[in-house]
Scaffold this motif. Structure first.
Motif, PDB file in Angstrom:
ATOM      1  N   GLN A 199       0.828  -1.206   0.000  1.00 36.34           N
ATOM      2  CA  GLN A 199       0.000   0.000   0.000  1.00 36.34           C
ATOM      3  C   GLN A 199       0.864   1.258   0.000  1.00 36.34           C
ATOM      4  OE1 GLN A 199      -3.209  -0.137  -0.451  1.00 36.34           O
ATOM      5  NE2 GLN A 199      -3.510   2.081  -0.424  1.00 36.34           N
ATOM      6  N   LEU A 200       1.983   1.199   0.722  1.00 38.35           N
ATOM      7  CA  LEU A 200       2.913   2.324   0.750  1.00 38.35           C
ATOM      8  C   LEU A 200       3.417   2.650  -0.651  1.00 38.35           C
ATOM      9  CD1 LEU A 200       4.972   4.310   2.026  1.00 38.35           C
ATOM     10  CD2 LEU A 200       6.499   2.331   2.307  1.00 38.35           C
ATOM     11  N   PHE A 201       3.846   1.629  -1.393  1.00 37.67           N
ATOM     12  CA  PHE A 201       4.398   1.877  -2.727  1.00 37.67           C
ATOM     13  C   PHE A 201       3.314   2.284  -3.720  1.00 37.67           C
ATOM     14  CE2 PHE A 201       8.173   0.357  -0.892  1.00 37.67           C
ATOM     15  CZ  PHE A 201       9.217   0.682  -1.740  1.00 37.67           C
ATOM     16  N   LEU A 202       2.104   1.775  -3.537  1.00 40.35           N
ATOM     17  CA  LEU A 202       0.995   2.219  -4.384  1.00 40.35           C
ATOM     18  C   LEU A 202       0.734   3.706  -4.164  1.00 40.35           C
ATOM     19  CD1 LEU A 202      -1.393   1.715  -6.286  1.00 40.35           C
ATOM     20  CD2 LEU A 202      -2.740   1.053  -4.276  1.00 40.35           C
ATOM     21  N   ALA A 203       0.652   4.108  -2.904  1.00 35.44           N
ATOM     22  CA  ALA A 203       0.400   5.517  -2.589  1.00 35.44           C
ATOM     23  C   ALA A 203       1.555   6.404  -3.029  1.00 35.44           C
ATOM     24  CB  ALA A 203       0.155   5.671  -1.087  1.00 35.44           C
ATOM     25  N   ALA A 204       2.787   5.943  -2.793  1.00 40.13           N
ATOM     26  CA  ALA A 204       3.957   6.732  -3.171  1.00 40.13           C
ATOM     27  C   ALA A 204       4.017   6.931  -4.681  1.00 40.13           C
ATOM     28  CB  ALA A 204       5.226   6.050  -2.671  1.00 40.13           C
ATOM     29  N   GLY A 205       3.694   5.892  -5.436  1.00 41.66           N
ATOM     30  CA  GLY A 205       3.697   6.023  -6.888  1.00 41.66           C
ATOM     31  C   GLY A 205       2.696   7.038  -7.372  1.00 41.66           C
ATOM     32  N   GLU A 206       1.506   7.027  -6.789  1.00 42.24           N
ATOM     33  CA  GLU A 206       0.481   7.997  -7.178  1.00 42.24           C
ATOM     34  C   GLU A 206       0.913   9.417  -6.828  1.00 42.24           C
ATOM     35  OE1 GLU A 206      -2.582   7.916  -8.693  1.00 42.24           O
ATOM     36  OE2 GLU A 206      -2.009   5.904  -9.339  1.00 42.24           O
ATOM     37  N   MET A 207       1.476   9.582  -5.646  1.00 38.31           N
ATOM     38  CA  MET A 207       1.892  10.924  -5.223  1.00 38.31           C
ATOM     39  C   MET A 207       3.025  11.457  -6.089  1.00 38.31           C
ATOM     40  SD  MET A 207       1.692  10.456  -1.078  1.00 38.31           S
ATOM     41  CE  MET A 207       2.182  12.165  -0.718  1.00 38.31           C
ATOM     42  N   MET A 208       3.974  10.606  -6.447  1.00 32.19           N
ATOM     43  CA  MET A 208       5.092  11.068  -7.264  1.00 32.19           C
ATOM     44  C   MET A 208       4.685  11.256  -8.720  1.00 32.19           C
ATOM     45  SD  MET A 208       8.505   9.207  -5.772  1.00 32.19           S
ATOM     46  CE  MET A 208       7.859   7.534  -5.850  1.00 32.19           C
ATOM     47  N   ALA A 209       3.659  10.522  -9.167  1.00 32.98           N
ATOM     48  CA  ALA A 209       3.213  10.662 -10.550  1.00 32.98           C
ATOM     49  C   ALA A 209       2.549  11.997 -10.808  1.00 32.98           C
ATOM     50  CB  ALA A 209       2.249   9.521 -10.910  1.00 32.98           C
ATOM     51  N   HIS A 210       1.909  12.539  -9.789  1.00 34.16           N
ATOM     52  CA  HIS A 210       1.089  13.737 -10.008  1.00 34.16           C
ATOM     53  C   HIS A 210       1.503  14.940  -9.170  1.00 34.16           C
ATOM     54  CE1 HIS A 210      -1.511  11.129 -12.308  1.00 34.16           C
ATOM     55  NE2 HIS A 210      -1.664  10.329 -11.267  1.00 34.16           N
ATOM     56  N   GLY A 211       2.502  14.773  -8.317  1.00 33.95           N
ATOM     57  CA  GLY A 211       2.895  15.869  -7.436  1.00 33.95           C
ATOM     58  C   GLY A 211       4.303  16.349  -7.706  1.00 33.95           C
ATOM     59  N   PRO A 212       4.976  16.816  -6.681  1.00 29.70           N
ATOM     60  CA  PRO A 212       6.360  17.274  -6.833  1.00 29.70           C
ATOM     61  C   PRO A 212       7.282  16.145  -7.274  1.00 29.70           C
ATOM     62  CG  PRO A 212       5.417  17.968  -4.716  1.00 29.70           C
ATOM     63  CD  PRO A 212       4.463  16.979  -5.310  1.00 29.70           C
ATOM     64  N   SER A 213       8.506  16.506  -7.667  1.00 31.22           N
ATOM     65  CA  SER A 213       9.479  15.507  -8.089  1.00 31.22           C
ATOM     66  C   SER A 213       9.888  14.639  -6.903  1.00 31.22           C
ATOM     67  CB  SER A 213      10.720  16.196  -8.654  1.00 31.22           C
ATOM     68  OG  SER A 213      11.454  16.817  -7.609  1.00 31.22           O
ATOM     69  N   PRO A 214      10.437  13.439  -7.152  1.00 28.42           N
ATOM     70  CA  PRO A 214      10.914  12.610  -6.046  1.00 28.42           C
ATOM     71  C   PRO A 214      11.895  13.343  -5.131  1.00 28.42           C
ATOM     72  CG  PRO A 214      10.829  11.313  -8.041  1.00 28.42           C
ATOM     73  CD  PRO A 214      10.513  12.721  -8.446  1.00 28.42           C
ATOM     74  N   GLN A 215      12.817  14.099  -5.710  1.00 27.90           N
ATOM     75  CA  GLN A 215      13.781  14.819  -4.882  1.00 27.90           C
ATOM     76  C   GLN A 215      13.104  15.879  -4.025  1.00 27.90           C
ATOM     77  OE1 GLN A 215      17.187  14.054  -4.572  1.00 27.90           O
ATOM     78  NE2 GLN A 215      16.798  15.314  -2.762  1.00 27.90           N
ATOM     79  N   ASP A 216      12.080  16.529  -4.561  1.00 26.45           N
ATOM     80  CA  ASP A 216      11.337  17.511  -3.762  1.00 26.45           C
ATOM     81  C   ASP A 216      10.661  16.850  -2.571  1.00 26.45           C
ATOM     82  OD1 ASP A 216      12.079  19.627  -5.352  1.00 26.45           O
ATOM     83  OD2 ASP A 216      10.252  19.604  -6.573  1.00 26.45           O
ATOM     84  N   HIS A 217      10.131  15.637  -2.784  1.00 29.39           N
ATOM     85  CA  HIS A 217       9.519  14.910  -1.664  1.00 29.39           C
ATOM     86  C   HIS A 217      10.564  14.622  -0.586  1.00 29.39           C
ATOM     87  CE1 HIS A 217       5.382  14.086  -2.830  1.00 29.39           C
ATOM     88  NE2 HIS A 217       5.782  13.789  -4.067  1.00 29.39           N
ATOM     89  N   VAL A 218      11.746  14.168  -1.002  1.00 26.36           N
ATOM     90  CA  VAL A 218      12.808  13.870  -0.043  1.00 26.36           C
ATOM     91  C   VAL A 218      13.221  15.133   0.712  1.00 26.36           C
ATOM     92  CG1 VAL A 218      15.207  13.122   0.200  1.00 26.36           C
ATOM     93  CG2 VAL A 218      13.653  11.872  -1.323  1.00 26.36           C
ATOM     94  N   ASP A 219      13.437  16.219  -0.032  1.00 28.91           N
ATOM     95  CA  ASP A 219      13.862  17.467   0.603  1.00 28.91           C
ATOM     96  C   ASP A 219      12.819  17.974   1.595  1.00 28.91           C
ATOM     97  OD1 ASP A 219      16.152  17.384  -0.902  1.00 28.91           O
ATOM     98  OD2 ASP A 219      15.438  18.805  -2.422  1.00 28.91           O
ATOM     99  N   GLU A 220      11.552  17.821   1.233  1.00 37.06           N
ATOM    100  CA  GLU A 220      10.485  18.271   2.132  1.00 37.06           C
ATOM    101  C   GLU A 220      10.509  17.485   3.445  1.00 37.06           C
ATOM    102  OE1 GLU A 220       5.571  18.591   2.222  1.00 37.06           O
ATOM    103  OE2 GLU A 220       6.612  17.960   0.390  1.00 37.06           O
ATOM    104  N   MET A 221      10.716  16.170   3.344  1.00 40.50           N
ATOM    105  CA  MET A 221      10.757  15.343   4.542  1.00 40.50           C
ATOM    106  C   MET A 221      11.972  15.686   5.408  1.00 40.50           C
ATOM    107  SD  MET A 221       8.184  13.301   4.831  1.00 40.50           S
ATOM    108  CE  MET A 221       6.818  12.691   3.854  1.00 40.50           C
ATOM    109  N   ILE A 222      13.110  15.913   4.772  1.00 35.56           N
ATOM    110  CA  ILE A 222      14.308  16.254   5.540  1.00 35.56           C
ATOM    111  C   ILE A 222      14.158  17.621   6.199  1.00 35.56           C
ATOM    112  CG2 ILE A 222      16.772  16.838   5.325  1.00 35.56           C
ATOM    113  CD1 ILE A 222      17.010  14.588   3.276  1.00 35.56           C
TER     114      ILE A 222
END
Length: 259
Positions: A199-222
């Protein structure tokens, strides 16, 4: 989405079958398949007369021919398709060799994945100099039926994407499996660990497909400096990027050597 041209697929393994499913949805009745067994693809109501044993007969019938045989089988493939657009999704077979095998100067070297069956594949491609604007338009239309696509400018990048996006789920599944093993080691029941990570990877794929770039997600979390930041920084400090790059480089090198 009607394609408006006929397509023949030579080879009907996992990848060829997935592409056939995607193209059948886009253009029923104008799709043909050729393989040694004469076995039809796993598509409901696929016409028996659209399955051939002779690759040359298929090449003579179609506007576009897609080569989906294993690289080892390509050495024995000989067709005369000199007036046809030929697209290959065979790993490791370079443009010059594709022209020799098919007799066509108009060749496309591409990579796709079995995710094409669900219209979720990423299919990058590079064209020979003889490829026409119409050929390019047809190639884009064909691969858009399979998911998303880009034309590349360096043939070496096809080997990179063969390693990175071709083996779906591949490296992503390796990361997911490692997370499942960690949860199980912490005492989580296997079924729950498996379900949670899926479920985590399903949700992560959807969020990265339509939202910020993967690196932006990482930077936001950090930047948030919470629990996830502690884990991500530990991965970074222990060479996560470099180790993953080594794996991708090894797979890309295998692509260069496989044919």
């Amino acid at each position: 989405m009607a394609l408006g041209f006929s397509i023949g697929i030579i080879g009907s393994g996992m990848l060829g079958g997935a592409i056939a499913q995607a193209l059948w949805r886009a253009e029923p009745q104008a799709l043909y398949v050729a393989n040694r067994s004469g076995k039809a693809p796993d598509i409901a109501d696929f016409p028996p007369e659209n399955t051939l044993r002779d690759p040359q007969a298929l090449a003579e019938r179609c506007d576009v021919v897609i080569l989906c045989v294993p690289p080892s089988g390509a050495r024995n493939l000989r067709i005369n398709a000199r007036d046809t657009l030929v697209i290959s999704v065979m790993a490791g077979v370079p443009l010059a060799e594709l022209s020799r095998l098919s007799g066509s100067p108009r060749v496309i070297r591409a990579m796709s994945s079995p995710a094409a069956a669900s219209a979720l594949a990423y299919s990058p491609w590079i064209a020979s100099t003889a490829v026409t604007p119409q050929d390019r338009a047809r190639t884009r239309t064909l691969f858009e039926a399979c998911g998303t696509t880009d034309e590349l400018q360096s043939e070496s990048h096809i080997d990179l994407f063969t390693a990175m996006t071709g083996p779906v789920p591949g490296f992503v599944a390796a990361c997911a499996a490692a997370m499942v093993r960690h949860a199980e080691a912490e005492g989580v029941p296997p079924g729950i660990a498996d379900r949670a990570v899926r479920q985590l990877f399903l949700a992560a794929g959807e969020m990265m497909a339509h939202g910020p770039s993967p690196q932006d997600h990482v930077d936001e979390m950090i930047d948030y400096a919470g629990t996830t930041a502690a884990g991500l920084l530990t991965l970074r400090e222990n060479g996560f990027d470099a180790r993953l790059a080594q794996g991708l480089a090894a797979a890309a090198q295998k692509s260069r050597e496989i044919y």
